[in-house]
Design a protein around this motif. Structure first.
Motif, PDB file in Angstrom:
ATOM      1  N   UNK C  84       0.869  -1.171   0.000  1.00  0.00           N
ATOM      2  CA  UNK C  84       0.000   0.000   0.000  1.00  0.00           C
ATOM      3  C   UNK C  84       0.901   1.214   0.000  1.00  0.00           C
ATOM      4  N   UNK C  85       0.507   2.241  -0.690  1.00  0.00           N
ATOM      5  CA  UNK C  85       1.356   3.425  -0.685  1.00  0.00           C
ATOM      6  C   UNK C  85       0.572   4.665  -1.041  1.00  0.00           C
ATOM      7  N   UNK C  86       1.132   5.799  -0.586  1.00  0.00           N
ATOM      8  CA  UNK C  86       0.613   7.089  -1.014  1.00  0.00           C
ATOM      9  C   UNK C  86       0.931   7.232  -2.490  1.00  0.00           C
ATOM     10  N   UNK C  87       0.149   7.990  -3.172  1.00  0.00           N
ATOM     11  CA  UNK C  87       0.443   8.249  -4.570  1.00  0.00           C
ATOM     12  C   UNK C  87       0.035   9.673  -4.877  1.00  0.00           C
ATOM     13  N   UNK C  88       0.969  10.444  -5.377  1.00  0.00           N
ATOM     14  CA  UNK C  88       0.670  11.805  -5.755  1.00  0.00           C
ATOM     15  C   UNK C  88      -0.384  11.770  -6.863  1.00  0.00           C
ATOM     16  N   UNK C  89      -1.364  12.667  -6.770  1.00  0.00           N
ATOM     17  CA  UNK C  89      -2.513  12.577  -7.683  1.00  0.00           C
ATOM     18  C   UNK C  89      -2.195  12.325  -9.150  1.00  0.00           C
ATOM     19  N   UNK C  90      -1.308  13.133  -9.736  1.00  0.00           N
ATOM     20  CA  UNK C  90      -1.104  12.934 -11.178  1.00  0.00           C
ATOM     21  C   UNK C  90      -0.532  11.575 -11.534  1.00  0.00           C
ATOM     22  N   UNK C  91      -0.003  10.856 -10.542  1.00  0.00           N
ATOM     23  CA  UNK C  91       0.577   9.568 -10.859  1.00  0.00           C
ATOM     24  C   UNK C  91      -0.455   8.462 -10.958  1.00  0.00           C
ATOM     25  N   UNK C 282      -5.620  25.334  -8.925  1.00  0.00           N
ATOM     26  CA  UNK C 282      -5.229  23.958  -9.216  1.00  0.00           C
ATOM     27  C   UNK C 282      -5.605  23.070  -8.056  1.00  0.00           C
ATOM     28  N   UNK C 283      -5.563  21.782  -8.308  1.00  0.00           N
ATOM     29  CA  UNK C 283      -5.750  20.869  -7.188  1.00  0.00           C
ATOM     30  C   UNK C 283      -4.516  19.998  -7.096  1.00  0.00           C
ATOM     31  N   UNK C 284      -4.084  19.793  -5.884  1.00  0.00           N
ATOM     32  CA  UNK C 284      -2.964  18.889  -5.677  1.00  0.00           C
ATOM     33  C   UNK C 284      -3.329  18.001  -4.517  1.00  0.00           C
ATOM     34  N   UNK C 285      -2.503  17.028  -4.221  1.00  0.00           N
ATOM     35  CA  UNK C 285      -2.816  16.200  -3.072  1.00  0.00           C
ATOM     36  C   UNK C 285      -2.410  14.763  -3.307  1.00  0.00           C
ATOM     37  N   UNK C 286      -2.765  13.929  -2.345  1.00  0.00           N
ATOM     38  CA  UNK C 286      -2.360  12.540  -2.434  1.00  0.00           C
ATOM     39  C   UNK C 286      -3.533  11.593  -2.366  1.00  0.00           C
TER      40      UNK C 286
END
Lengths: 268, 301, 402
Positions: C84-91, C282-286
């Motif tokens: 399981x892992x975090x993933x930056x949105x665009x990825x 813009x939107x950013x996040x994880x």
């Protein structure tokens, strides 16, 4: 003039250390202060809070030990393997010597990031992924240093060998008893730079180690930096603590960078 | 040349054996794999897809997809031409300075002081040099305006950024310096004594003894500094890496070949291409190094 | 097989400690949180989870945020990635396209899963090709930040923006607005202004660039105009905003703590980015995702569901230093009490996601930023620069969608 030079060279280091003693609000000033001065009172002070926090949350001690283990063993291996090879190239003759040397040199020119993943894969195949051994073995020799040592060995006059070896001695004897002792300067250089390189190495440990128990110091500190985001004073406290060992290594061993060859034995 | 005896031959191979094993396993094998990857399209999450020399063709000819290929090459060459002479020159001068000091304690102090840049954390280095180069109240500009020159936006202006980086490389010449120092120490004082007896001036003994005897060291430093400068990474990473950028600096004036490569490997997910770029760089450096071996004097005989 | 591999590697390790356990183990990679105390919060969440699901153990490993992606990619490349892992949105869309993360749509259709509690903006960043591949755990956006000592009433529209910029500008001393440079960062901010003028970056199909529309041109021309009152010499100087030499900048909530710690005297305010026709940012996040090679997808799903449920989502967002992605946790007083944070949340109502094209980052870094730079340096007109950029972008967009 020289003073200015020294200040320029030493300045950033002094800032690093002094910032580690500052409170957060005093870190950023119009012009960086080389001394911890309070913005409010203008007086000199220092706080060890930063160090306390880094030590408490940074989980440094294990990383510290890991770094020492890795750097030391890597340095010893490097000195050994590199000097053996350098001696071979400098003093012995065997077919294909020059070609082999050129090929070795060319390996220095391979950009690191391209071979990163293949190296990782091979290391894993050898069962060293995520282990301290994996930090040492894949970095246990260096063509750069072999080249350096070769150049130095070549400057030692042949007569010294011949003189000391009148009764005949093995090649290894020549290596061990004559060339090495005469090469203190270059061995010191290689030892120091290898140790420091391994101590500060970040990228390889980053991709190799998954288990925080095996983190080395730069990795652990990066975690800190990433966490504290913008707390320069924590970052610098951590960086200062990390630099102390290599500073000690340097100060202690630099004295061997002295006048090497005493030719008294050859006179007469 | 004495003909090598068989024993000497075997000894020779034995001495270099550990190194060869290491190089074979950890340098050459990965390089070969990388060469293989260079002919694939690979984003590292899925299996690589074989595309032959597509990557190479695209790099050179496709200017929409890879507009900065030639540009990054040129930037790197400019940087190497600046950083290598500056780095070697300053390393040499500092080593001479240290070597001329009489008292051991002062000498030790200088050795440590001048080596500090090499071991200072790169974050601290970036922070301080950003201040030195600052466009409004940077130390350098203050100094220059006092002398009557105009201050520049060193790191933010495309015309000066690369040069500013080269100066930073010069500042960090500690390793070159101690190698030169080791070389200087290795020159037997006998030579100087003999020269003095013959009545040579200090300048003459410098020119005819020191410099020639240092040729192997200088040669080594030139070759290795060129190789290292071509692959400069860390300093650009910390100075221009803020905000998740592409490390290009103002108008991409600091987008060296390696930064461009790194972007493709880890930011755009084109690892196969990055491997192709590495191979091209490798060939170039190889040619350059062979040239250096042929042209530059290697030793003093 | 993977568990067996991990197990044997552990045995081979120098300090061979054996980890034999009967429980199933999940490896979870997360960003190092901003404050050390937050590690404890995470640890508690995990403890709670393990209590509720007693046959699963979760091992959390922290990584530096800056190198997270590098580490993740290289680990997966050699088969040592986490479960399981975090993933930056665009990825997310990239990983989903390559099939390395699990399609969670079927899990999400389960009755006990409150899918509509998640705000649509962040949830959409987990979407790819009509299916969902992760759950959003935090979101963030950029807003306009101004120095209250220089600007008493912040601008709401572009006209006000220019007026205030002219008024506050003092040659050699005060720059009006931190106009982003023509680089990757600037190219990331640019869409906020394009949207604010009513435009889009790409069309519905995602294959054609439309940022050279009138809206895009207007946005770029605004920047060129603002640059007249914001000399680069001042902008490029270190900490120019914090030292009171720049009146307004665009930045995100991650700066809040930085200013609180290092610049306690800075008198700043936060407001919405001025609009032309609509508010935008813009939107950013994880997001959090599950690897497709995970041995225990059920348990992993339980974990991410647990971590994002209404009891824990707020904690998680706090740990990330950004904002919650659920409607119910958005009301948590921790976020609404701080006026700065509240303003950012307000701004997030108007956020637009990045185009999910394969080569978007490249287009961002190399094509759009080039156009921005050329226009701001006066080398080309805004229209010319953007038209050329759109042409090149189209080639990459076409290629990326093949």
């Amino acid at each position: 003039m020289i003073l200015l030079l020294v200040i320029i060279m030493v300045g950033p280091f002094v800032w690093m250390v002094s910032t580690s003693f500052k409170k957060s609000s005093d870190v950023f000033t119009e012009a960086p202060n080389l001394l911890p001065i309070s913005k409010n009172t203008g007086k000199l002070y220092f706080t060890v809070e930063n160090f306390k926090i880094v030590l408490k949350y940074g989980e440094i001690s294990k990383a510290f030990i890991n770094s020492i283990l890795v750097a030391t063993s890597a340095t010893i291996l490097n000195l050994l393997i590199n000097s053996l090879a350098a001696f071979g190239f400098a003093r012995l003759n065997f077919p294909g010597k020059n070609i082999i040397f050129m090929i070795l040199l060319s390996t220095m020119m391979i950009p690191f990031y391209a071979t990163l993943i293949p190296m990782l894969y091979i290391t894993k195949l050898l069962g060293m992924y995520n282990s301290l051994a994996g930090l040492v073995i894949p970095m246990c020799a260096s063509v750069f240093n072999v080249f350096l040592m070769k150049q130095f060995f070549q400057t030692i006059p042949q007569e010294m060998e011949d003189a000391a070896c009148i009764d005949g001695c093995s090649r290894f004897g020549v290596y061990w008893r004559i060339i090495l002792p005469l090469s203190k300067p270059v061995l010191t250089v290689v030892g120091i730079t290898t140790f420091i390189w391994h101590w500060n190495s970040y990228t390889w440990p980053l991709v190799l180690i998954n288990d925080p128990k095996h983190y080395t110091l730069p990795l652990q500190l990066a975690l800190l930096v990433s966490g504290s985001g913008s707390r320069y004073n924590y970052m610098m406290a951590a960086a200062t603590m990390a630099v102390v060992p290599i500073l000690i290594v340097f100060i202690v061993f630099q004295r061997y960078l002295i006048q090497g060859i005493v030719l008294s034995g050859l006179k007469g | 040349m004495i003909k090598a005896t068989t024993r000497e031959k075997i000894a020779g191979y034995l001495f270099i054996l550990p190194l060869l094993v290491y190089v074979g396993v950890f340098l050459i094998a990965p390089a070969v794999m990388s060469l293989f990857f260079s002919m694939t399209q690979w984003n590292m999450r899925t299996q690589p897809i074989w595309i032959g020399i597509e990557n190479y063709k695209e790099l050179v000819f496709n200017h929409v997809k890879y507009p900065y290929f030639g540009h990054s090459f040129w930037i790197t060459i400019k940087y190497v031409l600046m950083a290598v002479p500056m780095g070697i020159g300053s390393g040499f001068c500092l080593a001479l300075l240290i070597n001329s000091v009489k008292r051991e304690k002062t000498e030790s102090f200088f050795k440590v002081a001048f080596y500090l840049p090499v071991i200072t954390s790169s974050v601290a280095v970036a922070a301080i040099w950003k201040w030195i180069y600052d466009s409004r109240y940077g130390l350098l500009n203050i100094f220059l305006t006092k002398l009557g020159f105009e201050g520049q936006n060193w790191l933010g202006d495309a015309r000066t950024a690369l040069f500013a980086l080269a100066v930073l490389a010069m500042w960090g010449c500690g390793v070159t310096m101690i190698i030169y120092l080791a070389g200087l120490k290795g020159i037997s004082p006998q030579f100087y004594e003999a020269a003095k007896i013959d009545g040579a001036s200090a300048l003459a003994s410098f020119w005819y003894i020191t410099l020639p005897l240092l040729r192997p060291v200088t040669f080594f430093l030139i070759v290795t500094n060129v190789i290292a400068s071509f692959q400069v990474f860390e300093i650009i990473y910390v100075l221009y890496g803020a905000g998740g950028g592409s490390y290009g600096g103002p108008n991409n004036s600091t987008l060296t070949y390696i930064m461009y490569l790194y972007n493709h490997a880890f930011r755009y997910g084109e690892m196969g291409l990055a491997c192709a770029m590495s191979f091209i760089l490798f060939i170039l450096i190889l040619i350059l190094t062979i040239l250096q071996f042929k042209i530059l004097p290697q030793s003093y005989d | 097989m993977k568990r067996l591999l991990i197990f044997s590697l552990v045995l081979l390790m120098l300090f061979g400690a054996s980890f034999a356990s009967a429980a199933e183990k999940l490896v979870f990679w997360a960003y190092e949180p901003d404050e050390y105390i937050q590690r404890d919060i995470m640890a508690n969440i995990i403890k709670d989870f393990e209590k509720t699901f007693s046959d699963v153990k979760v091992e959390i490993i922290y990584l530096p945020k800056g190198d997270f992606e590098t580490k993740l990619i290289t680990a997966m490349a050699v088969g040592e990635g986490p479960d399981i892992f975090y993933l930056d949105q665009p990825l997310v869309s990239k990983f989903a396209a390559d099939g390395v993360i699990l399609n969670l749509s079927s899990y999400m259709r389960a009755k006990d899963f409150e899918k509509n509690m998640f705000l649509s903006g962040p949830l959409n960043t987990c979407e790819y090709n009509g299916a969902y591949y992760g759950l959003p755990i935090s979101q963030t956006a950029v807003a306009l930040i101004y120095n209250k000592d220089l600007v008493s009433t912040p601008p709401k529209t572009w006209d006000e923006f220019l007026k205030i910029a002219k008024a506050v500008y003092k040659e050699d001393n005060i720059a009006a607005f931190g106009v982003p440079s023509g680089d990757g960062w600037g190219a990331w901010i640019f869409p906020a202004f394009v949207h604010a003028a009513g435009g889009e970056m790409v069309d519905q199909t995602g294959k054609k660039a439309v940022f050279n529309s009138q809206a895009g041109v207007d946005a770029l021309e605004l920047w060129v105009e603002l640059l007249k009152y914001s000399p680069r010499k001042i902008l490029d100087s270190a900490n120019s905003f914090e030292t009171g030499h720049v009146a307004m900048i665009i930045n995100g909530p991650w700066m809040l703590d930085h200013w609180k710690n290092n610049w306690p005297d800075l008198n700043f305010g936060i407001t919405l980015i001025p609009k032309k026709t609509r508010y935008a940012t813009n939107i950013g996040g994880e997001d959090i995702a599950i690897a497709s090679y995970c041995k225990y997808p059920e348990e992993a799903w339980n974990f991410i569901k647990f971590v994002t449920n209404k009891d824990h989502a707020a904690d998680l967002a706090m740990v990330m230093g950004s904002f919650p992605t659920r409607a119910d946790t958005a009301k948590d007083p921790r976020f609404t009490s701080d006026p700065g944070r509240k303003m950012f949340m307000e701004q997030m109502k108007y956020s637009f996601a990045r185009p999910r094209a394969r080569y978007w980052l490249k287009i961002n870094d190399e094509i759009i930023s080039k156009a921005l730079r050329e226009a701001m340096a006066g080398e080309k007109s805004a229209k010319e620069a953007l038209d050329e950029a759109a042409q090149r972008a189209n080639i990459l967009l076409q290629e990326g969608s093949k």
